[in-house]
Scaffold this active site. Structure first.
Site, PDB file in Angstrom:
ATOM      1  N   CYS A   1      13.943  10.970   5.945  1.00 12.33           N
ATOM      2  CA  CYS A   1      13.938  10.620   7.370  1.00 12.33           C
ATOM      3  C   CYS A   1      15.346  10.631   7.934  1.00 12.33           C
ATOM      4  O   CYS A   1      15.530  10.624   9.141  1.00 12.33           O
ATOM      5  CB  CYS A   1      13.304   9.271   7.596  1.00 12.33           C
TER       6      CYS A   1
ATOM      7  N   SER B   1       5.076   8.654   9.326  1.00 14.20           N
ATOM      8  CA  SER B   1       5.232   9.524  10.495  1.00 14.20           C
ATOM      9  C   SER B   1       4.960   8.732  11.785  1.00 14.20           C
ATOM     10  O   SER B   1       4.291   7.691  11.759  1.00 14.20           O
ATOM     11  CB  SER B   1       4.296  10.721  10.365  1.00 14.20           C
TER      12      SER B   1
ATOM     13  N   LYS C   1       0.899  -1.168   0.000  1.00 13.87           N
ATOM     14  CA  LYS C   1       0.000   0.000   0.000  1.00 13.87           C
ATOM     15  C   LYS C   1       0.933   1.213   0.000  1.00 13.87           C
ATOM     16  O   LYS C   1       1.383   1.672   1.054  1.00 13.87           O
ATOM     17  CB  LYS C   1      -0.887  -0.033   1.249  1.00 13.87           C
TER      18      LYS C   1
ATOM     19  N   GLU D   1      -0.306   7.481  -1.384  1.00  6.60           N
ATOM     20  CA  GLU D   1      -1.265   7.913  -2.408  1.00  6.60           C
ATOM     21  C   GLU D   1      -0.779   9.165  -3.137  1.00  6.60           C
ATOM     22  O   GLU D   1      -1.375   9.606  -4.102  1.00  6.60           O
ATOM     23  CB  GLU D   1      -2.656   8.137  -1.799  1.00  6.60           C
ATOM     24  N   ARG D   2       0.360   9.746  -2.638  1.00 12.50           N
ATOM     25  CA  ARG D   2       0.852  10.970  -3.279  1.00 12.50           C
ATOM     26  C   ARG D   2       1.738  10.676  -4.484  1.00 12.50           C
ATOM     27  O   ARG D   2       1.841  11.504  -5.376  1.00 12.50           O
ATOM     28  CB  ARG D   2       1.614  11.817  -2.258  1.00 12.50           C
TER      29      ARG D   2
HETATM   30  P1  NAD Z   1       2.470   9.434   6.567  1.00 12.02           P
HETATM   31  O1  NAD Z   1       2.550   8.917   7.959  1.00 12.02           O
HETATM   32  O2  NAD Z   1       1.557  10.558   6.270  1.00 12.02           O
HETATM   33  O3  NAD Z   1       2.031   8.250   5.566  1.00 12.02           O
HETATM   34  C1  NAD Z   1       2.677   7.000   5.560  1.00 12.02           C
HETATM   35  C2  NAD Z   1       1.690   5.937   5.095  1.00 12.02           C
HETATM   36  O4  NAD Z   1       0.611   5.854   6.033  1.00 12.02           O
HETATM   37  C3  NAD Z   1       1.072   6.231   3.739  1.00 12.02           C
HETATM   38  O5  NAD Z   1       0.973   5.045   3.005  1.00 12.02           O
HETATM   39  C4  NAD Z   1      -0.302   6.786   4.101  1.00 12.02           C
HETATM   40  O6  NAD Z   1      -1.273   6.517   3.121  1.00 12.02           O
HETATM   41  C5  NAD Z   1      -0.639   6.076   5.387  1.00 12.02           C
HETATM   42  N1  NAD Z   1      -1.479   6.874   6.291  1.00 12.02           N
HETATM   43  C6  NAD Z   1      -1.510   8.236   6.385  1.00 12.02           C
HETATM   44  N2  NAD Z   1      -2.394   8.608   7.339  1.00 12.02           N
HETATM   45  C7  NAD Z   1      -2.913   7.472   7.858  1.00 12.02           C
HETATM   46  C8  NAD Z   1      -3.868   7.207   8.888  1.00 12.02           C
HETATM   47  N3  NAD Z   1      -4.454   8.195   9.565  1.00 12.02           N
HETATM   48  N4  NAD Z   1      -4.151   5.927   9.173  1.00 12.02           N
HETATM   49  C9  NAD Z   1      -3.569   4.918   8.501  1.00 12.02           C
HETATM   50  N5  NAD Z   1      -2.656   5.118   7.520  1.00 12.02           N
HETATM   51  C10 NAD Z   1      -2.323   6.367   7.200  1.00 12.02           C
HETATM   52  O7  NAD Z   1       3.982   9.776   6.116  1.00 12.02           O
HETATM   53  P2  NAD Z   1       4.475  10.512   4.796  1.00 12.02           P
HETATM   54  O8  NAD Z   1       4.152  11.965   4.895  1.00 12.02           O
HETATM   55  O9  NAD Z   1       4.058   9.775   3.588  1.00 12.02           O
HETATM   56  O10 NAD Z   1       6.059  10.314   4.934  1.00 12.02           O
HETATM   57  C11 NAD Z   1       6.885  11.152   5.674  1.00 12.02           C
HETATM   58  C12 NAD Z   1       7.158  10.585   7.051  1.00 12.02           C
HETATM   59  O11 NAD Z   1       7.772   9.300   6.935  1.00 12.02           O
HETATM   60  C13 NAD Z   1       8.142  11.420   7.853  1.00 12.02           C
HETATM   61  O12 NAD Z   1       7.713  11.481   9.181  1.00 12.02           O
HETATM   62  C14 NAD Z   1       9.448  10.665   7.723  1.00 12.02           C
HETATM   63  O13 NAD Z   1      10.374  10.896   8.759  1.00 12.02           O
HETATM   64  C15 NAD Z   1       8.948   9.257   7.753  1.00 12.02           C
HETATM   65  N6  NAD Z   1       9.922   8.326   7.195  1.00 12.02           N
HETATM   66  C16 NAD Z   1      10.551   7.476   8.058  1.00 12.02           C
HETATM   67  C17 NAD Z   1      11.502   6.597   7.585  1.00 12.02           C
HETATM   68  C18 NAD Z   1      12.189   5.638   8.517  1.00 12.02           C
HETATM   69  O14 NAD Z   1      12.755   4.653   8.051  1.00 12.02           O
HETATM   70  N7  NAD Z   1      12.146   5.861   9.822  1.00 12.02           N
HETATM   71  C19 NAD Z   1      11.798   6.577   6.211  1.00 12.02           C
HETATM   72  C20 NAD Z   1      11.133   7.459   5.366  1.00 12.02           C
HETATM   73  C21 NAD Z   1      10.179   8.338   5.865  1.00 12.02           C
END
Ligand code: NAD
Length: 499
Positions: free
Chosen positions: A282, A227, A174, A177-178
């Site tokens: 990240c 996140s 999954k 979606e962006r």
């Molecule tokens: P996000 O948390 O908004 O989304 C991540 C995933 O979760 C997506 O597939 C999204 O569709 C889904 N999602 C979003 N809201 C949700 C909800 N309420 N309930 C269930 N699923 C949901 O993150 P993002 O903006 O796509 O990515 C950036 C974040 O990812 C930053 O915080 C970054 O630090 C983190 N990140 C961490 C690592 C790591 O390995 N620690 C690596 C890359 C990015």
């Protein structure tokens, strides 16, 4: 006209059936480039059933043959590198050279997975007792899922899918979606490489699809990256239905600069690691910690002109240092943090908020921002900004510099710049963070080591890629065998021991 992006289920692209869609932008122009289907529970369930039907045969395919599919897949990724990087850069916003790095870092984990015949070997003890042998074997879990963020649309799906598939599992991705186009292209390449239909599926969607995955009784494990609040939510809800889960969250990565550091090297490192990919990594450095006032003054003197000279451009420009942010909403959030920093009393030395890209007025651009005199009680220090904004926190001495990352709620990456081996060794041993760089600003371990943060940057016991990924995507079975010549002719009522 905007393209329609559906799902990839059972070996082919299928249209969305839920009636819900999301918009996919090209951040460099701001235009809507595609509409992506947002799956409901019915589509997720269909993908799981297809995956389940295909998984047993795939698990029974010998590991060398599974490895050959992965080898072919690696070859195809190399063949299509330019095409994939172009799509990735347009949809994410990062520049093409950086998009190639995104694909390459994923490809390297697929290369690691090509060693699956060796990696999945069990253990064997000959003669553990009289006529007794013990051996362990690793078996795939079944159907597993990966939920991934927008910022590495090739690398992170591949970190999850390549080891999972090589271990003999079927995989449901999954993606964000962006930027869903590259994951859909990866699915086509897996099919071309000879992967059976149903083993790699892409279900596009948002929270609704994620919740359907988390509640599905046939999904055995979930790997999440995104996140921290969502990572914690996914971890808890996965555990509630008995799934194995490894969920990685946000970050605030510090770079400590000791007085003896080579200041030119440190500044180069900060510029690349702080502003590359517009800070949407990240493992980006978002906090610089010079130790001592003299070090801070030397750092600021060199850093300010470099931040002012950063070249922002469209993702396709070959000479740009970084491109636009992913969406207008994220751009507004990052600019909001810069406003907040000013109101909290930090000193904004370089202000990129008003940057406009000529000819691309609809794009989601901002210039690099630099704050000095940031303190540990400010929200711009405590929270993840995820944009081209670097904060300088001045530390009086080494002890204070070590305390800052140790007391921060995130613990993904950290770096120290110094020529002093003793100090570097002490720092690596004592810092409360999962990945440490010594004169390396972005210490992302290579594919054959594991990647994972501590504290609120990671929920779960096992890391991503490397040996942990094989542990995560398999379960261990241990067999104890006694041969008839060693069996006594009487019943044994006490627990067997080796006394
Ligand atoms: P996000 O948390 O908004 O989304 C991540 C995933 O979760 C997506 O597939 C999204 O569709 C889904 N999602 C979003 N809201 C949700 C909800 N309420 N309930 C269930 N699923 C949901 O993150 P993002 O903006 O796509 O990515 C950036 C974040 O990812 C930053 O915080 C970054 O630090 C983190 N990140 C961490 C690592 C790591 O390995 N620690 C690596 C890359 C990015």
């Amino acid at each position: 006209m905007a393209r329609e992006i559906g799902h990839f289920i059972g070996g082919r692209q299928v249209a969305g059936a839920s009636g819900r869609h999301g918009e996919v932008f090209w951040p460099m122009t701001g235009e809507v480039a595609a509409h992506v289907a947002l799956a409901g529970a019915t589509e997720v369930r269909q993908a799981v059933l297809d995956a389940k039907a295909a998984q047993a045969d795939w698990a029974a395919t010998n590991p060398q043959r599974r490895a050959r599919v992965m080898m072919k897949f690696v070859e195809l990724l190399n063949r299509d590198m330019d095409k994939l990087a172009d799509v990735l850069a347009r949809e994410h916003g990062k520049v093409v050279a950086d998009a190639k790095g995104d694909i390459q870092r994923g490809l390297e984990v697929a290369e690691f997975a090509c060693g699956i015949a060796h990696l999945m070997k069990g253990e064997f003890t000959d003669g553990a007792g009289p006529s007794i042998d013990i051996y362990s074997m690793r078996q795939p879990l079944g159907v597993v899922a990966g939920i991934t963020p927008f910022n590495f649309p090739a690398m992170i799906p591949l970190w999850k899918a390549a080891p999972a598939i090589a271990c003999g599992n079927a995989f449901i991705l999954k993606p964000s979606e962006r930027d869903p186009s590259v994951p859909m292209m990866l699915a086509e390449l897996f099919m071309e490489a000879g992967l059976p239909a149903g083993i790699f599926n892409v279900v596009n969607g948002d929270k609704e699809a994620v919740d359907a995955i988390l509640d599905d009784p046939d999904i055995m494990a979930v790997g999440f990256v995104g996140s921290s609040d969502i990572a914690q939510y996914v971890y808890a809800r996965s555990a509630a239905t008995g799934k194995r889960a490894a969920c990685f969250g946000g970050a605030k990565n510090h770079m400590i600069i000791l007085p003896d550091a080579d200041m030119d090297q440190a500044v180069n490192a900060l510029i690349g690691a702080g502003y590359g990919s517009a800070g949407e990594r990240c493992m980006a450095i978002s906090v610089a910690v010079p130790v001592g006032e003299a070090t801070a003054e030397r750092l600021i003197e060199k850093l300010v002109p470099r931040v002012e000279a950063l070249k922002v451009g469209p993702s396709t420009a070959l000479d740009a240092d970084f491109g636009p942010l992913v969406t207008a909403q994220h751009l507004a959030k990052v600019k909001g943090y810069v406003d907040l920093g000013v109101s909290e009393g930090a000193k904004l030395l370089v202000d990129g908020r008003d940057f406009r890209m000529q000819g691309y007025e609809g794009g989601f651009y901002m210039g690099g921002c630099l704050f000095d005199h940031v303190t540990a009680d400010m929200r711009i220090y405590k929270e993840e900004i995820f944009g081209p904004v670097l904060s300088v926190v001045r530390a009086r001495d080494y002890a204070e510099a070590l305390r800052l990352p140790n007391e921060h709620e995130y613990g993904n990456g950290v770096a120290i710049f110094t020529r002093d081996g003793d100090a570097a060794r002490d720092f690596a041993a004592k810092v409360n963070v999962g990945m440490v760089g010594i004169n390396v600003p972005i210490p992302v371990p290579l594919a054959y080591y594991t990647f994972g943060g501590w504290k609120r940057s990671g929920f779960g016991d096992l890391n991503q890629h490397g040996p942990d990924s094989i542990r995560f995507y398999t379960k261990t079975k241990t067999v104890t065998a006694r041969w008839p010549s060693g069996i006594k002719d009487e019943a044994e009522f006490s627990i067997p021991t080796m006394k």
